[in-house]
Design an enzyme around this catalytic site. Sequence first.
Site, PDB file in Angstrom:
ATOM      1  NE  ARG A  87      45.999  33.629  46.516  1.00  0.00           N
ATOM      2  CZ  ARG A  87      46.443  32.652  47.088  1.00  0.00           C
ATOM      3  NH1 ARG A  87      47.265  32.628  48.012  1.00  0.00           N
ATOM      4  NH2 ARG A  87      45.755  31.205  46.781  1.00  0.00           N
ATOM      5  CB  SER A 143      41.678  21.944  45.282  1.00  0.00           C
ATOM      6  OG  SER A 143      40.726  23.057  45.171  1.00  0.00           O
TER       7      SER A 143
END
Length: 416
Positions: A94, A179
């Site tokens: 991230r 997911s």
Amino acid sequence: MSKGKVCLAYSGGLDTSVILAWLLEQGYEVIAFLANIGQEEDFEAAEKKALAIGATKFVVVDVRKEFVEKVCYPAIQANAVYENVYLLGTSLARPVIAQAQIKVAEENGCFAVSHGCTGKGNDQVRFELSFYALKPDVVVIAPWRDPEFFNRFAGRKDLLEYAAAKNIPVAQTKAKPWSTDENLAHISFEAGILEDPNTTPPKDMWKLTVDPTDAPEKPETFSVVFEKGLPVKLILDEQKKTFTDPVELFTEANALARRNGVGRIDIVENRFIGIKSRGCYETPGLTILRSTHIDLEGLTMDREVRAIRDQFVTPTWAKILYNGMYFTPEGEYVRSMIQPSQNTVNGVVRAACYKGSLTILGRYSDTEKLYDETESSMDELTGFSPEDTSGFIAVQAIRIKKYGEAAREKGNILQL
């Protein structure tokens, strides 16, 4: 008239494709940004799709080198782990992605950035705190927290209907009931059928690693060379192949672990926002490099330095990263503490992968002399006098004797 430019973190999937169209509908001009962080993805198809939907521009930034050298390698040096099991694969990526996105936004005159993170997950926190640190005046558009958006798109059916109405192409293959998020370090699987923590992941869910039962019948040996805690050489195929470039080394470590089924975990973890989450992860190469690094520290690292690092630096660094606090004063401070602990971590670890397991075969160092075979030997007295231990035990026993005496005076007999 345009409301201004927005840089959207675009993956090419259903959610971000709908968000792209929705932002255009709201009157924004959109720059679609995609980070190449080692995921197996069709970047050309994503670009074609983004431009077809209406993005002004599509930008791919290759951040693999920064990802390995600036984040993954320090994670190995710190033996980073969250809640004893998770190697932080999603969290690691991230800060790198956020930094690249802000740079693209600034280069293209965007006043705002946007993402497709859900309102219940960790990533919204990680991205947005990074955005605000890197560009304090940036505006963040988070559609999944905007009532106008999430009330309109309550579920996948609404997204698909909107995509059809806007002529947004949607993959016709049957969707997997979970997911995923992938980068060079790992892939995660969450949601869908995995939300029942007692549901066993189906065999065809795992993407990166061979099922351990299908892995080769013969162990595959390898060696990792470390300098100051950093992997500088991976040796494969009985010393015939060597890899030294960080990205290439990491990629080959991935391939080694993948073909031998190493690096799978299935956990229930605590998200930063307070919700428990079940996640399945494949972290092949990082598992190998971290495990061999830990082993070498036993040979080369001072006991007290290791204790302080293990008690403070490792868990604190992991927590900071997991919670999205990378670009913070405490993040900078803790990162500065990693390298001083690693100056003696020099040497070679020999290991083997076999059907999902990793076994250490041996280790040696030509420069660090904390381990002395003669001193440690049960067959020699050289370098250590047994008589010295009598005094050592006597000193250690002072407070313990007083503890025992006090217990007896109170009528308490110490027992198991």
